[in-house]
Design an enzyme around this catalytic site. Structure first.
Site, PDB file in Angstrom:
ATOM      1  N   ASN A   1      -0.778  42.364  38.274  1.00  0.00           N
ATOM      2  CA  ASN A   1       0.005  41.178  38.154  1.00  0.00           C
ATOM      3  C   ASN A   1      -0.573  40.263  39.186  1.00  0.00           C
ATOM      4  O   ASN A   1      -0.259  40.463  40.372  1.00  0.00           O
ATOM      5  CB  ASN A   1       1.463  41.322  38.166  1.00  0.00           C
TER       6      ASN A   1
ATOM      7  N   GLU B   1      10.606  48.128  38.522  1.00  0.00           N
ATOM      8  CA  GLU B   1      10.089  47.598  39.710  1.00  0.00           C
ATOM      9  C   GLU B   1      11.173  47.572  40.640  1.00  0.00           C
ATOM     10  O   GLU B   1      12.061  46.203  40.718  1.00  0.00           O
ATOM     11  CB  GLU B   1       9.258  46.235  39.485  1.00  0.00           C
TER      12      GLU B   1
ATOM     13  N   GLU C   1      10.844  38.174  40.108  1.00  0.00           N
ATOM     14  CA  GLU C   1      10.517  36.737  40.762  1.00  0.00           C
ATOM     15  C   GLU C   1      11.144  35.780  39.916  1.00  0.00           C
ATOM     16  O   GLU C   1      11.293  34.669  40.231  1.00  0.00           O
ATOM     17  CB  GLU C   1       9.234  36.697  41.229  1.00  0.00           C
TER      18      GLU C   1
HETATM   19  P1  13P Z   1       3.326  44.359  44.768  1.00  0.00           P
HETATM   20  O1  13P Z   1       2.315  45.450  44.169  1.00  0.00           O
HETATM   21  O2  13P Z   1       2.520  43.390  45.686  1.00  0.00           O
HETATM   22  O3  13P Z   1       4.447  45.199  45.669  1.00  0.00           O
HETATM   23  O4  13P Z   1       3.889  43.749  43.665  1.00  0.00           O
HETATM   24  C1  13P Z   1       4.393  44.501  42.456  1.00  0.00           C
HETATM   25  C2  13P Z   1       4.982  43.541  41.511  1.00  0.00           C
HETATM   26  O5  13P Z   1       5.700  42.714  41.634  1.00  0.00           O
HETATM   27  C3  13P Z   1       4.057  43.763  40.232  1.00  0.00           C
HETATM   28  O6  13P Z   1       4.639  42.894  39.211  1.00  0.00           O
END
Ligand code: 13P
Length: 252
Positions: A9, A169, A100
């Protein structure tokens, strides 16, 4: 046994030049290694770069994904991107309900479920993100939160639910360098698997990814867990060497 899926991502990162260099590195590495071992690989890129990345990755086995999709079919929805538009660029996956988006764009469980439904109807696989905040974990609410988030998607999608990808997540692990331990992640994945099992006889088919500071150093241990079927990778997906190491850990 189903293959694992490693999806990058990229979030709001990249440029024409940086994308070309990153994908060049990934493709070079994929061509070199693995001795026939396989994992599914995808990159979920900013919408502005879908065309570029489609052209670069064509025929490479790297699947294309978007980071969001509209719940609407078409029309007066300024700024939105429809499933049909994504299909024009060969998009296979659409992330929906990333924390997010939930946090900065006030996306609700119902909206996320509608987006997943729209994607499935268009033949795009939604990668449905669920996860608790630190406050929710500390209050002992992890299970309740992820089950509520997934339940909305199950409710809206009925038996099609076996066609989704789920990404667990934990919000406190995203971009913080603070990864869930393999045991913490597996415990939540098992809860999600059980919930899927109650909804479809094909629950074993559903890939449940872990995301949140997964990196080259911790990927192997996380991916060895019984119900962790891949990773949704943020920061480490922006460095070809790290992304390749994670893919290698997933390949078998
Ligand atoms: P990080 O691997 O930067 O912690 O991000 C994870 C994420 O939100 C993937 O969608």
């Amino acid at each position: 046994m189903k293959q694992k899926l490693i999806a990058g991502n990229w979030k709001m990162n990249g440029s024409l030049a940086a994308n070309a260099a990153l994908l060049g590195g990934i493709q070079h590495g994929l061509a070199q290694a693995f001795n026939g071992r396989k994992a599914q690989v995808a990159v979920c890129v900013p919408a502005a770069y879908l065309s570029q990345v489609q052209q670069i990755t064509q025929g490479s086995g790297i699947e294309l994904g978007s980071q969001d999709v509209s719940a609407q079919e078409q029309g007066a929805y300024t700024g939105e991107i429809s499933c049909a538009m994504l299909k024009d660029f060969g998009v296979r996956y659409a992330i929906v309900g990333h924390s997010e988006r939930r946090q900065y764009h006030a996306e609700t469980d119902a909206l996320v479920a509608a987006k997943a439904q729209r994607a499935l109807a268009a033949g795009i696989t939604p990668i449905v993100c669920v996860g608790e905040t630190l406050a929710e974990r500390e209050a002992g609410k992890t299970e309740e939160v992820v089950k509520r988030q997934l339940a909305a998607v199950i409710h809206a999608n009925g038996h099609c639910i076996s066609e989704i990808v789920v990404a667990y997540e934990p919000v406190w692990a995203i971009g913080t360098g603070k990864t869930a331990t393999p045991e913490q992640a597996q415990a939540v994945h098992a809860v999600l698997r059980a919930q899927l099992k109650a909804a479809t006889e094909h629950s074993d088919r559903v890939q449940i990814l872990y995301g949140g500071s997964m990196n080259a150093a911790n990927a192997a241990e996380l991916l060895a867990q019984a119900d962790i079927d891949g990773g949704l990778i943020g920061g480490a997906a922006l460095k070809s060497a790290d992304f390749l190491t994670i893919i290698a850990a997933a390949a078998r």
